[in-house]
Motif scaffolding. Structure first.
Motif, PDB file in Angstrom:
ATOM      1  N   ARG A   6      -5.681  -0.997  -5.758  1.00  0.00           N
ATOM      2  CA  ARG A   6      -4.721  -1.986  -5.275  1.00  0.00           C
ATOM      3  C   ARG A   6      -3.335  -1.359  -5.135  1.00  0.00           C
ATOM      4  O   ARG A   6      -2.626  -1.565  -4.155  1.00  0.00           O
ATOM      5  N   SER A   7      -2.931  -0.549  -6.141  1.00  0.00           N
ATOM      6  CA  SER A   7      -1.616   0.092  -6.097  1.00  0.00           C
ATOM      7  C   SER A   7      -1.508   1.044  -4.925  1.00  0.00           C
ATOM      8  O   SER A   7      -0.508   1.083  -4.212  1.00  0.00           O
ATOM      9  N   ALA A   8      -2.581   1.840  -4.738  1.00  0.00           N
ATOM     10  CA  ALA A   8      -2.561   2.814  -3.651  1.00  0.00           C
ATOM     11  C   ALA A   8      -2.394   2.130  -2.306  1.00  0.00           C
ATOM     12  O   ALA A   8      -1.648   2.589  -1.445  1.00  0.00           O
ATOM     13  N   SER A   9      -3.089   0.999  -2.088  1.00  0.00           N
ATOM     14  CA  SER A   9      -3.011   0.320  -0.804  1.00  0.00           C
ATOM     15  C   SER A   9      -1.612  -0.231  -0.556  1.00  0.00           C
ATOM     16  O   SER A   9      -1.122  -0.230   0.569  1.00  0.00           O
ATOM     17  N   VAL A  10      -0.939  -0.679  -1.620  1.00  0.00           N
ATOM     18  CA  VAL A  10       0.416  -1.206  -1.492  1.00  0.00           C
ATOM     19  C   VAL A  10       1.394  -0.106  -1.101  1.00  0.00           C
ATOM     20  O   VAL A  10       2.309  -0.315  -0.312  1.00  0.00           O
ATOM     21  N   PHE A  11       1.200   1.090  -1.651  1.00  0.00           N
ATOM     22  CA  PHE A  11       2.165   2.169  -1.467  1.00  0.00           C
ATOM     23  C   PHE A  11       1.776   3.162  -0.383  1.00  0.00           C
ATOM     24  O   PHE A  11       2.433   4.201  -0.244  1.00  0.00           O
ATOM     25  N   ASP A  12       0.721   2.880   0.392  1.00  0.00           N
ATOM     26  CA  ASP A  12       0.264   3.830   1.410  1.00  0.00           C
ATOM     27  C   ASP A  12       1.355   4.198   2.422  1.00  0.00           C
ATOM     28  O   ASP A  12       1.346   5.294   2.974  1.00  0.00           O
ATOM     29  N   ALA A  13       2.282   3.271   2.670  1.00  0.00           N
ATOM     30  CA  ALA A  13       3.334   3.545   3.662  1.00  0.00           C
ATOM     31  C   ALA A  13       4.192   4.731   3.252  1.00  0.00           C
ATOM     32  O   ALA A  13       4.805   5.392   4.110  1.00  0.00           O
ATOM     33  N   PHE A  14       4.244   5.040   1.952  1.00  0.00           N
ATOM     34  CA  PHE A  14       5.054   6.173   1.486  1.00  0.00           C
ATOM     35  C   PHE A  14       4.527   7.506   2.005  1.00  0.00           C
ATOM     36  O   PHE A  14       5.246   8.498   1.989  1.00  0.00           O
ATOM     37  N   ASP A  15       3.274   7.545   2.466  1.00  0.00           N
ATOM     38  CA  ASP A  15       2.719   8.786   3.010  1.00  0.00           C
ATOM     39  C   ASP A  15       3.426   9.215   4.285  1.00  0.00           C
ATOM     40  O   ASP A  15       3.329  10.374   4.694  1.00  0.00           O
ATOM     41  N   HIS A  16       4.107   8.281   4.923  1.00  0.00           N
ATOM     42  CA  HIS A  16       4.785   8.606   6.187  1.00  0.00           C
ATOM     43  C   HIS A  16       6.205   9.109   5.970  1.00  0.00           C
ATOM     44  O   HIS A  16       6.895   9.452   6.941  1.00  0.00           O
ATOM     45  N   LEU A  17       6.647   9.159   4.717  1.00  0.00           N
ATOM     46  CA  LEU A  17       8.003   9.609   4.424  1.00  0.00           C
ATOM     47  C   LEU A  17       8.059  11.126   4.262  1.00  0.00           C
ATOM     48  O   LEU A  17       7.115  11.745   3.778  1.00  0.00           O
ATOM     49  N   ALA A  18       9.199  11.698   4.636  1.00  0.00           N
ATOM     50  CA  ALA A  18       9.393  13.141   4.460  1.00  0.00           C
ATOM     51  C   ALA A  18       9.769  13.477   3.020  1.00  0.00           C
ATOM     52  O   ALA A  18       9.549  14.595   2.565  1.00  0.00           O
ATOM     53  N   THR A  19      10.334  12.512   2.305  1.00  0.00           N
ATOM     54  CA  THR A  19      10.710  12.746   0.910  1.00  0.00           C
ATOM     55  C   THR A  19       9.512  12.532  -0.007  1.00  0.00           C
ATOM     56  O   THR A  19       8.567  11.818   0.326  1.00  0.00           O
ATOM     57  N   MET A  20       9.565  13.146  -1.192  1.00  0.00           N
ATOM     58  CA  MET A  20       8.489  13.032  -2.178  1.00  0.00           C
ATOM     59  C   MET A  20       8.643  11.727  -2.959  1.00  0.00           C
ATOM     60  O   MET A  20       9.732  11.431  -3.458  1.00  0.00           O
ATOM     61  N   VAL A  21       7.562  10.959  -3.037  1.00  0.00           N
ATOM     62  CA  VAL A  21       7.598   9.662  -3.705  1.00  0.00           C
ATOM     63  C   VAL A  21       6.393   9.534  -4.624  1.00  0.00           C
ATOM     64  O   VAL A  21       5.269   9.888  -4.242  1.00  0.00           O
ATOM     65  N   ALA A  22       6.620   9.026  -5.831  1.00  0.00           N
ATOM     66  CA  ALA A  22       5.533   8.734  -6.765  1.00  0.00           C
ATOM     67  C   ALA A  22       5.853   7.434  -7.494  1.00  0.00           C
ATOM     68  O   ALA A  22       7.023   7.064  -7.656  1.00  0.00           O
ATOM     69  N   VAL A  23       4.809   6.732  -7.908  1.00  0.00           N
ATOM     70  CA  VAL A  23       4.946   5.541  -8.745  1.00  0.00           C
ATOM     71  C   VAL A  23       4.385   5.916 -10.113  1.00  0.00           C
ATOM     72  O   VAL A  23       3.216   6.290 -10.227  1.00  0.00           O
ATOM     73  N   ILE A  24       5.226   5.848 -11.154  1.00  0.00           N
ATOM     74  CA  ILE A  24       4.822   6.333 -12.465  1.00  0.00           C
ATOM     75  C   ILE A  24       5.125   5.301 -13.547  1.00  0.00           C
ATOM     76  O   ILE A  24       5.914   4.365 -13.334  1.00  0.00           O
ATOM     77  N   ASP A  25       4.501   5.478 -14.715  1.00  0.00           N
ATOM     78  CA  ASP A  25       4.776   4.609 -15.857  1.00  0.00           C
ATOM     79  C   ASP A  25       5.583   5.372 -16.905  1.00  0.00           C
ATOM     80  O   ASP A  25       6.006   6.521 -16.686  1.00  0.00           O
ATOM     81  N   LEU A  26       5.782   4.752 -18.052  1.00  0.00           N
ATOM     82  CA  LEU A  26       6.603   5.345 -19.106  1.00  0.00           C
ATOM     83  C   LEU A  26       6.057   6.668 -19.620  1.00  0.00           C
ATOM     84  O   LEU A  26       6.795   7.515 -20.099  1.00  0.00           O
ATOM     85  N   ARG A  27       4.744   6.852 -19.533  1.00  0.00           N
ATOM     86  CA  ARG A  27       4.125   8.079 -20.024  1.00  0.00           C
ATOM     87  C   ARG A  27       4.142   9.197 -18.982  1.00  0.00           C
ATOM     88  O   ARG A  27       3.702  10.312 -19.253  1.00  0.00           O
ATOM     89  N   GLY A  28       4.615   8.871 -17.769  1.00  0.00           N
ATOM     90  CA  GLY A  28       4.632   9.861 -16.704  1.00  0.00           C
ATOM     91  C   GLY A  28       3.334   9.933 -15.923  1.00  0.00           C
ATOM     92  O   GLY A  28       3.135  10.866 -15.137  1.00  0.00           O
ATOM     93  N   GLN A  29       2.445   8.955 -16.107  1.00  0.00           N
ATOM     94  CA  GLN A  29       1.188   8.923 -15.369  1.00  0.00           C
ATOM     95  C   GLN A  29       1.394   8.277 -14.006  1.00  0.00           C
ATOM     96  O   GLN A  29       2.133   7.309 -13.867  1.00  0.00           O
ATOM     97  N   CYS A  30       0.702   8.811 -12.990  1.00  0.00           N
ATOM     98  CA  CYS A  30       0.875   8.354 -11.613  1.00  0.00           C
ATOM     99  C   CYS A  30      -0.069   7.204 -11.274  1.00  0.00           C
ATOM    100  O   CYS A  30      -1.271   7.288 -11.523  1.00  0.00           O
ATOM    101  N   ALA A  31       0.496   6.165 -10.669  1.00  0.00           N
ATOM    102  CA  ALA A  31      -0.332   5.176  -9.982  1.00  0.00           C
ATOM    103  C   ALA A  31      -0.470   5.551  -8.514  1.00  0.00           C
ATOM    104  O   ALA A  31      -1.427   5.161  -7.845  1.00  0.00           O
TER     105      ALA A  31
END
Length: 360
Positions: A6-31
């Motif tokens: 579900r998270s990946a589908s919400v954030f798929d638009a970030f793949d079109h950006l030239a800048t590096m983008v990640a969604v992370i939690d307090l432990r540094g794990q990636c969604a």
């Protein structure tokens, strides 16, 4: 459907950006981690999602405290400069970046991590200026070459007619000098106009066939003291292009490197590396490409002289005696005809020409 899906589908638009983008939690794990992060770190996202994002940065503790502060709503956005590790790419030096940590609406445990390469904007501006400069230079060359070409024919014809009326051998030698110099200038003008006369012969091109042809030609010219190293990514796909133009472009750069290595060739320590890789989410000029060929031509020579380093692709600029100063100009023109770009990094002991060409 899983939380990650579900998270990946919400954030798929970030793949079109030239800048590096990640969604992370307090432990540094990636969604989620976008394609620009994959390309920069040289690893697929499924591998990146198994790692701790904090370990990617030299300033690990600064990132951890910033994420904690944003999650705790001490402030909505945190910014700082940092160094991003790149252990799996060609250049293993840390990459200077600007980090932005931002709250995500309706999420109390995740934050948006945006990483902007500090040199990225400067490089894009430089590429744009280079393309504009190349267009102006080509137009100037065409106009200047045509203006020179017309009177050259008249000068040569007048010298020939004058020679027919002369009986003195000493005077005939002068007319021969005139004719010889006119022919030399005519040859130079023809070389300046050549790229604009011949249409592209577009077909499927295998870059490694191009490099093998260049390698064979250079080794014929320099059979002793030179090591030409292959470092190929054989998974690269074919692309549409002009094979002869690409051979000439790469040959011009490689021959320049071989000539710069004359002293090392005598010692038997000269080395040129031909390296190919796939580059993802690359911006060339004002266009963004999902996949591109990255070709390196690297030598261990003395480097490009500092006084011409910024003008190395300009016409008639040469770093060696007797050079025409057209080889790199033509190489740049041929690469740009393939929607690509070529740039040079040089220091004593290492010169690197980097060619980028979009792939299908």
């Amino acid at each position: 459907m899983s939380t990650f899906a579900r998270s990946a589908s919400v954030f798929d638009a970030f793949d079109h950006l030239a800048t590096m983008v990640a969604v992370i939690d307090l432990r540094g794990q990636c969604a989620f981690v976008n394609a620009a992060f994959e390309n920069t770190l040289g690893l697929p996202r499924r591998h990146l999602q198994q790692q701790c994002v904090f370990d990617w940065f030299i300033q690990r503790s600064v990132l951890m405290s910033t994420v904690q502060a944003v999650v705790d709503n001490e402030y909505s956005t945190g910014r700082f400069d940092a160094s991003l590790r790149q252990p799996h790419v060609l250049s293993q030096e840390p990459l200077p970046v600007h980090v932005i940590v931002t709250q995500i609406e309706r999420s109390q445990q995740q934050v948006l991590l945006e990483v902007v390469e500090i040199k990225q904007q400067a490089r894009q501006d430089r590429e744009t200026r280079t393309l504009d400069q190349a267009r102006m230079t080509k137009e100037l060359i065409r106009n200047l070459a045509h203006e020179i070409k017309n009177p050259l024919g008249g000068i040569r014809g007048a010298a020939q007619l004058l020679e027919m009326d002369l009986n003195d051998k000493a005077l005939i030698e002068y007319t021969q000098v005139i004719i010889h110099e006119v022919d030399r200038l005519q040859g130079l003008v023809d070389r300046l106009l050549a790229p604009h006369r011949r249409p592209q012969m577009v077909a499927d091109v295998n870059i490694h066939e191009v490099l093998e042809r260049v390698r064979a030609l250079v080794l014929i010219e320099c059979p002793k003291g030179l090591e030409l190293v292959r470092d190929y990514d054989i998974s690269l796909p074919e692309f549409r292009g002009d094979r002869e133009q690409l051979i000439q472009a790469v040959l011009n750069v490689t021959q320049n490197a071989a000539q710069a290595l004359a002293a090392r060739r005598q010692e038997g320590s000269a080395r040129i590396i031909l390296r190919t890789r796939a580059a993802r989410q690359i911006t060339i000029g004002l266009h963004r490409y999902r996949l591109a060929l990255e070709l390196h031509i690297e030598d261990n020579g003395p480097g490009v002289a500092a006084e011409i380093r910024d003008r190395i692709f300009f016409p008639l600029v040469s770093g060696r005696d007797g050079g025409s100063g057209l080889g790199l100009t033509l190489a740049q023109d041929f690469i740009q005809q393939h929607r690509g770009t070529i740039e040079c990094e040089s220091e004593p002991g290492r010169t690197l020409f980097r060619i980028l060409i979009p792939l299908p």
